[in-house]
Design a protein around this motif. Sequence first.
Motif, short mmCIF file in Angstrom:
data_model
loop_
_atom_site.label_atom_id
_atom_site.label_comp_id
_atom_site.label_asym_id
_atom_site.label_seq_id
_atom_site.Cartn_x
_atom_site.Cartn_y
_atom_site.Cartn_z
N ALA A 188 -17.55 0.94 6.56
CA ALA A 188 -17.87 -0.06 7.60
C ALA A 188 -17.40 0.39 8.98
N SER A 189 -16.48 1.32 9.02
CA SER A 189 -15.95 1.78 10.30
C SER A 189 -17.02 2.52 11.10
N SER A 190 -16.98 2.34 12.40
CA SER A 190 -17.94 3.02 13.27
C SER A 190 -17.38 4.32 13.83
N LYS A 191 -16.21 4.74 13.35
CA LYS A 191 -15.57 5.94 13.88
C LYS A 191 -16.27 7.21 13.39
N PRO A 192 -16.33 8.25 14.22
CA PRO A 192 -17.10 9.45 13.85
C PRO A 192 -16.45 10.34 12.81
N ILE A 193 -15.11 10.23 12.63
CA ILE A 193 -14.41 11.07 11.67
C ILE A 193 -13.75 10.17 10.63
N LEU A 194 -14.08 10.41 9.37
CA LEU A 194 -13.50 9.65 8.27
C LEU A 194 -12.69 10.59 7.39
N ILE A 195 -11.51 10.13 6.97
CA ILE A 195 -10.63 10.96 6.15
C ILE A 195 -10.29 10.19 4.88
N PHE A 196 -10.60 10.77 3.74
CA PHE A 196 -10.35 10.15 2.44
C PHE A 196 -9.29 10.96 1.70
N ASP A 197 -8.18 10.32 1.34
CA ASP A 197 -7.12 11.00 0.60
C ASP A 197 -7.22 10.57 -0.87
N GLU A 198 -7.68 11.47 -1.71
CA GLU A 198 -7.88 11.21 -3.15
C GLU A 198 -8.76 9.97 -3.40
N PRO A 199 -9.99 9.95 -2.90
CA PRO A 199 -10.83 8.76 -3.03
C PRO A 199 -11.29 8.44 -4.44
N THR A 200 -11.21 9.41 -5.37
CA THR A 200 -11.67 9.13 -6.74
C THR A 200 -10.52 8.82 -7.69
N SER A 201 -9.32 8.67 -7.14
CA SER A 201 -8.18 8.31 -7.99
C SER A 201 -8.46 6.97 -8.65
N GLY A 202 -8.44 6.96 -10.00
CA GLY A 202 -8.66 5.72 -10.73
C GLY A 202 -10.12 5.34 -10.92
N LEU A 203 -11.05 6.22 -10.54
CA LEU A 203 -12.47 5.88 -10.67
C LEU A 203 -13.08 6.48 -11.93
#
Length: 493
Positions: free
Chosen positions: A409-424
């Motif tokens: 949802a963020s409109s920021k140009p740089i997105l940083i995901f730290d371990e986004p699949t943890s628990g998925l």
Amino acid sequence: MIEIKNVNFRYKGSDEGSLEDLSLTIHDGETVLLCGASGCGKTTVGRLINGLIPHYYKGELTGSATVNGRDIAQTELYDLAGVVGTVFQNPRSQFFAIDTDGEITFGAENIGMPPEDIVSRKNDEAREMHIERLLDRSIFELSGGEKQIIACASVSVLSPDIMVLDEPSSNLDSSAIEKLKTILSDWKSQGKTIIIAEHRLYFLRELADRMLILDNGKIVKELRSDEIRALTFADTERMGIRPLSLADVTYTRENVSKHDEMLTLENYVFTYKDGKHGINIPKLELPTNSIIAIIGHNGAGKSTLARNICGLEKKCKGTLTLGGKTFKAKERLKICYMIMQDVNHQLFTESVRDEVMLSITDKQITDTEKTHRSDEILAQLDLSEYSDKHPMALSGGQKQRTAIASGIASSKPILIFDEPTSGLDLAHMKQVAGEILKLRDMGKTVFIVTHDLEFILSCCDHIVRLEKGQVVENFELNKDTDIRLRQFFTNES
């Protein structure tokens, strides 16, 4: 022996993770693997065995559960501590000390073990788990994987007969997973009963005596060890679980990343208080409008780099150059959005929908439009039915997806995901990969700190590998270079 008979359980205020007329017998010395989609009841079974249900987590409970002849409902938690040891998905939630030595020895101290025995057991565990380098360290300066290994050591010190582990590999690199596998093998050879709730399965293929697949609180499939080892990639895909061999995970998509310019990081130097750990990156050039995986061993500096990219570490004087403009740390906070490894630290509101709406900062968008946009994103991530629920009432995987929805949802140009699949689980891992590809198509530059080979091959365009705080590899990912990635994940030392 563990006996669960006709158990029904619903958490207070939530149907998520419920159990439905569950009956299960686990014999002494068995290693049992619990699988299934997020929220299917895996974690709840573990909480039933270790006594957190009904003594900590309240809800409606019927049926019976006994451990070594003890009725769980009638046995106090402190009486179970020496019988059942638990390693949680998020090790921070079970830590009591601020340093590693204190954490490893806490349980032994708590039951009044003689000081000389405590020191001896701590040293024995450190030697057996090869974690001497983690002794005398601050808990707060450890990587997620290092915290998980310390959690295993702190539980093992008490030598309980039964071990319950909830997603123990979620924050571990391949090398640490091999260490975990060795730990589990040692426990198994000692005759311990081991119950593991997991999504990543390849390291358990030779260890599991049984695999139980849960769905909506029920056991829908049970496999013996020989049946587990015979499963093909097609079988696991059909069953909706992760593959049992990394050799089955392949790069199949065409690389369609298109970038017209480079993003440049300069003078990224940061050191923690111990003076030994941090990052030292004089210059790093990366493609914009790409999905960049940051990989490396636990403690290599991946999360530290991520925090410095988005400007969360004020002591780092590095700069980021994008589109001809240079951004210092404070300025980077305005152009970067980070989804943390422990998402509990960034879930603030009273509902899942409000959490996503909070990230929509464009003042020209009306509240009605924000609600509509939020609901669209929640639908994309299978979170619509939880839109009015409190984020803290969700399972670990659902919390992770809620944080990811906020990032989208963020409109920021740089997105940083730290371990986004943890628990998925498998389905939601693929879903998140698809959403991140959409972010790239929207012109975003996405950084992903991850240990998940399958996820990287599903969506990433570029690889940055760190070791000891320095960049050792920086390359585009495609069908010709994926062997370099695979070698790292299968031959880590």
